[in-house]
Scaffold this active site. Sequence first.
Site, PDB file in Angstrom:
ATOM      1  CB  VAL A   1      -2.026  -5.341   7.609  1.00 14.53           C
ATOM      2  CG1 VAL A   1      -0.647  -5.281   7.379  1.00 14.53           C
ATOM      3  CG2 VAL A   1      -1.238  -7.352   8.949  1.00 14.53           C
TER       4      VAL A   1
ATOM      5  CE1 TYR B   1       1.651  -8.657   2.345  1.00 15.08           C
ATOM      6  CE2 TYR B   1       3.580  -7.085   2.161  1.00 15.08           C
ATOM      7  CZ  TYR B   1       2.425  -7.579   1.600  1.00 15.08           C
ATOM      8  OH  TYR B   1       1.877  -6.572   1.327  1.00 15.08           O
TER       9      TYR B   1
ATOM     10  CE  LYS C   1       0.293  -7.331   5.024  1.00 14.82           C
ATOM     11  NZ  LYS C   1      -0.275  -6.567   3.754  1.00 14.82           N
TER      12      LYS C   1
ATOM     13  CB  THR D   1      -1.136   0.579   0.745  1.00 13.52           C
ATOM     14  OG1 THR D   1      -1.366  -1.023   1.254  1.00 13.52           O
ATOM     15  CG2 THR D   1      -2.140   1.298   1.487  1.00 13.52           C
TER      16      THR D   1
END
Length: 301
Positions: free
Chosen positions: A203, A133, A161, A45
């Site tokens: 998240v 991630y 994540k 993001t």
Amino acid sequence: MNYSGVVVPAITPLEENGLLDEAAVERLWERFEQYGVDPFILGTTGEGPSLSLALKSAYIRLAGRLQTPRQRLFVGIGSACLEDSLALAFSAFEAGADAVVSTLPSYYALEVDDMRAYFLALADRVGGPLFIYNIPSTTHMSIPLSLVDELSGHPNIVGMKDSERGEERLFEALRRKPEGFCHLLGWSARSALALELGSNGLVPSSANLSPRLYRALYEAARAGQTEEAARLQKVSDALGEVYQKGRSLGASLAAMKAILAAKGICGPQMAPPLRAMAPPVGAASPLVLSQKDIDLINEWI
């Protein structure tokens, strides 16, 4: 350390000249602190792959200065170059980051043995807590849960994540989550479900728009208030549709910044190759909002 809670994958506010908009970052951090959420900079993001090392370093230093005693700071260090990832990690920990977060390097398709070797090489030298991630939508690779099990034994690898879609993967990830290993969900549409099943936190990119919403959802789920969590999940779904529906990932990020620009939080500028989208003012804007969308934004942002 306890990494549970709401972690906001923060946007990277930019000035028209492409430099970091420090005043806008400060406004974001004030909102994060107000609602008790933690910042994660230089992720998807935050347009991390599109930013220069100089700009990343500037953002890390500023985030470290703005970090409050209550906040935990997460820093994305994903890169196609291991040494660049390590350099970012060293800078992050020097600035006070609590953990760094890395995707797989994604130019080459990697076998599971390659993935294992990469994360172990990174973890051995990173110098602090590391989150894996998993985001197949951008890396075009999925990190197998069996490999996550192996990597969780490394003292520096503290969590994952996971932004992979699919309830089967989510159920299995939480069923086999090692004790003490942190699971953070990057799939907003299943936030309430994941928390109910034992995920440690969320998240959600939409938390840039409304950190208040996701803090409330997290608290409701943790308190066992399933009806309230389900209600807030529907609000989350509606908010996500405002800027995501019918758009690619890059275009949705531009739409999010356009909404934030209309609210006076940051400018709409994007890092190339992504392009800015004009704030939603009138029918001429590429981001035309219905009255229902406007009411939702006014209520929650």
